[in-house]
Design an enzyme around this catalytic site. Structure first.
Site, PDB file in Angstrom:
ATOM      1  N   CYS A 277      45.329   4.560  -4.795  1.00  0.00           N
ATOM      2  CA  CYS A 277      45.011   5.877  -4.677  1.00  0.00           C
ATOM      3  C   CYS A 277      43.431   6.390  -5.144  1.00  0.00           C
ATOM      4  O   CYS A 277      43.024   6.610  -4.060  1.00  0.00           O
ATOM      5  CB  CYS A 277      46.089   5.741  -6.556  1.00  0.00           C
ATOM      6  SG  CYS A 277      45.792   7.538  -7.656  1.00  0.00           S
ATOM      7  N   ASP A 439      56.432  10.936  -3.220  1.00  0.00           N
ATOM      8  CA  ASP A 439      55.141  10.988  -3.955  1.00  0.00           C
ATOM      9  C   ASP A 439      54.907  12.097  -4.981  1.00  0.00           C
ATOM     10  O   ASP A 439      55.133  12.979  -4.062  1.00  0.00           O
ATOM     11  CB  ASP A 439      54.630  10.169  -3.465  1.00  0.00           C
ATOM     12  CG  ASP A 439      53.117  10.013  -4.067  1.00  0.00           C
ATOM     13  OD1 ASP A 439      52.938   9.819  -5.569  1.00  0.00           O
ATOM     14  OD2 ASP A 439      52.172   9.373  -4.107  1.00  0.00           O
ATOM     15  N   HIS A 468      55.341   7.081  -6.206  1.00  0.00           N
ATOM     16  CA  HIS A 468      53.926   6.465  -6.124  1.00  0.00           C
ATOM     17  C   HIS A 468      53.944   4.955  -6.771  1.00  0.00           C
ATOM     18  O   HIS A 468      53.197   4.457  -5.887  1.00  0.00           O
ATOM     19  CB  HIS A 468      53.121   7.495  -7.158  1.00  0.00           C
ATOM     20  CG  HIS A 468      51.614   7.055  -7.395  1.00  0.00           C
ATOM     21  ND1 HIS A 468      50.890   7.703  -6.587  1.00  0.00           N
ATOM     22  CD2 HIS A 468      50.374   6.578  -8.184  1.00  0.00           C
ATOM     23  CE1 HIS A 468      49.326   7.333  -5.917  1.00  0.00           C
ATOM     24  NE2 HIS A 468      49.174   6.387  -7.298  1.00  0.00           N
TER      25      HIS A 468
END
Length: 492
Positions: A277, A439, A468
């Site tokens: 991320c 996601d 995610h």
């Protein structure tokens, strides 16, 4: 200790301030109602659709049976309608929450609250005390986040510290004879040097524990199980008010220090890096500036090209005034982030998942994992203001990273510093992009687009079902994805 008392209003100027506060409070109240009405309208519309669809299906079943269709049990009708309502709500929220109309309402409400806080602070009210009360209120409503639960972390040694940031070095799993293949013993050190060093750079949101949730859901343990990777992790720790000035430059500096320590410990001149991320943003910047130190680069759910990020949170981030937010608070409060995540779908994230939890409360492993995830989810450290401001303004709003226009400051050879432009074309190390098909925090397209910007000749993409966080804790990810990732690191 008594809470600070509000100031007395014994002068005309103070009465005027009280009037301003009252007006601002009314504005916030009215805009809060508008925001609540927006959600209510979405859920009512989704519910009406669900009832109509359920009625149509019942008619079809009846007509299909020549008017003698089998009656559906009331319990089944309720459950079916509820599930339709959830699905319809997902669709409606996905559209409406990204609209300019909703974003305008949301940020107007936020602006009202900022103005209210500013007026109260200037009038002498103890707003920091109110912040602590808000934090307590939120946490008291997140009951599972307070449940004592020991983290079953894989064993590690802290090999470097800088402020609150730690570099963790994981010990290799025990061999069949019970001895360790890694550690501080001389023989174990020689074995460790045969393994390839891998640095995991976690995001400065929440904590790194999601990558090592428990023995059965651990990315770290999965990578260690390959037998060929020497795993390190950057733990950003818990920033506080004193860390509001930390910037992207500082976080990049932590990575530079970590890589140098790993090089020294492992005897390797290059280190493999896995960024997750926002941690992937820092990893990519490092690779662009210090490509010769990177053996392989893997980016997991990393928002590289924000122009292709169509998620709800990305839309909100681009629409809001982050500068006003940071000017008032100094940092992004962890509980505010928790609230933003919840607002993407209050029904599903604030109610339905707990209903599902009760339905599977007989499953001890599921319960343990659920509680571990909940405790991690609502254990959110604040994000330093300068860092948050840079990520939102430079990456999400201006898309400078993808445009090769992002600038960072690094140390120079003469013990000074210099500003450098991040050119993704400088990245030539083998690149692996890892994305989650569903996601809803980072659009897969925003991640995979990195392959068009780097110069790497060896580029691969791995997709995994789920969302995610499922990349870290999903059973399918641990069975298939992470063994593939380990094999990729070892074969490059």
């Amino acid at each position: 200790m008594r809470a600070p008392m509000p100031p007395s209003f014994d002068r005309p100027g103070q009465f005027a301030a009280l009037g301003q506060i009252a007006t601002s409070l009314l504005d916030a109240y009215l805009d809060g109602i508008r925001l609540a009405n927006a959600y209510q309208g979405i859920y009512e519309k989704a519910f009406r659709r669900a009832v109509d669809e359920e009625r149509e299906q019942a008619i079809e079943l009846t007509m299909g049976g020549g008017g003698k269709g089998t009656a559906v049990a009331p319990g089944n009708v309720i459950e079916s309608t509820y599930n339709r309502w959830l699905k319809n709500s997902d669709d409606e929220l996905e559209t409406e929450l990204k609209s300019e109309r909703f974003a305008s309402t949301l940020w107007q409400y936020a602006k009202d609250l900022l103005e209210l806080r500013s007026l109260m602070r200037k009038a002498g009210y103890p707003v920091s005390h109110l912040d602590r009360m808000f934090d307590f209120y939120v946490r008291s409503h997140m009951v599972l986040s307070l449940v004592p639960k020991e983290y079953h972390l894989a064993p590690f040694d802290v090999v470097h510290r800088n402020g609150k940031t730690r570099l963790l070095h994981y010990r290799a799993p025990e061999r069949a004879d019970g001895s360790s293949s890694g550690g501080k013993a001389e023989g174990d050190s020689r074995i460790a040097k045969k393994r390839r060093p891998l640095l995991i750079i976690y995001a400065p949101i929440n904590t790194f524990h999601i990558l090592d949730l428990n023995p059965k859901r651990s990315v770290v343990r999965n990578l260690l199980a390959s037998g060929g990777l020497d795993v390190y992790m950057l733990d950003w720790g818990y920033p506080d008010w004193n860390d509001d000035a930390l910037s992207l430059d500082d976080y990049l500096g932590y990575v530079i220090e970590a890589v140098n320590v790993i090089k020294s410990e492992s005897g390797s001149d290059r280190v493999s890096i896995l960024g997750y991320c926002w941690g992937g943003i820092v990893a990519l910047i490092y690779a662009a500036l210090f490509n010769d130190s990177v053996r392989n680069l893997a980016l997991m759910a990393t928002p590289v090209d924000s122009g292709k990020d169509r998620t709800i949170l990305a839309s909100w981030a681009r629409a809001g005034d982050v500068d006003a937010l940071m000017d008032e608070f100094g940092h992004m409060d962890g509980q505010v982030l928790d609230l933003a995540f919840l607002m993407r779908n209050p029904l599903r994230y604030g109610f339905d998942k707990y209903m599902r939890f009760l339905q599977r409360s007989y499953d001890a492993e599921f319960v343990d994992t659920f509680v571990d995830v909940e405790r991690w989810l609502y254990d959110t450290p604040p994000i330093p203001g300068r860092l948050y401001r840079q990520i939102i303004n430079d990456c999400y709003k201006s898309n400078l990273l993808a445009l090769n226009q992002l600038e960072v400051t690094t140390a120079s050879d003469d013990d000074g510093s210099r500003k450098r432009r991040v050119d993704l074309g400088k990245v030539s190390a083998p690149l692996l992009t890892i994305v989650a098909e569903k996601d809803d925090l980072v659009s897969p397209e925003a991640s995979t687009s990195v392959n068009y910007y780097v110069s790497s000749k060896d580029k691969s993409v791995l997709q995994s079902p789920g969302g995610h966080v499922a990349l870290c804790i999903g059973a399918g990810a641990h069975k298939k994805l992470w063994p593939q990732v380990a094999d990729w690191f070892l074969s490059h």
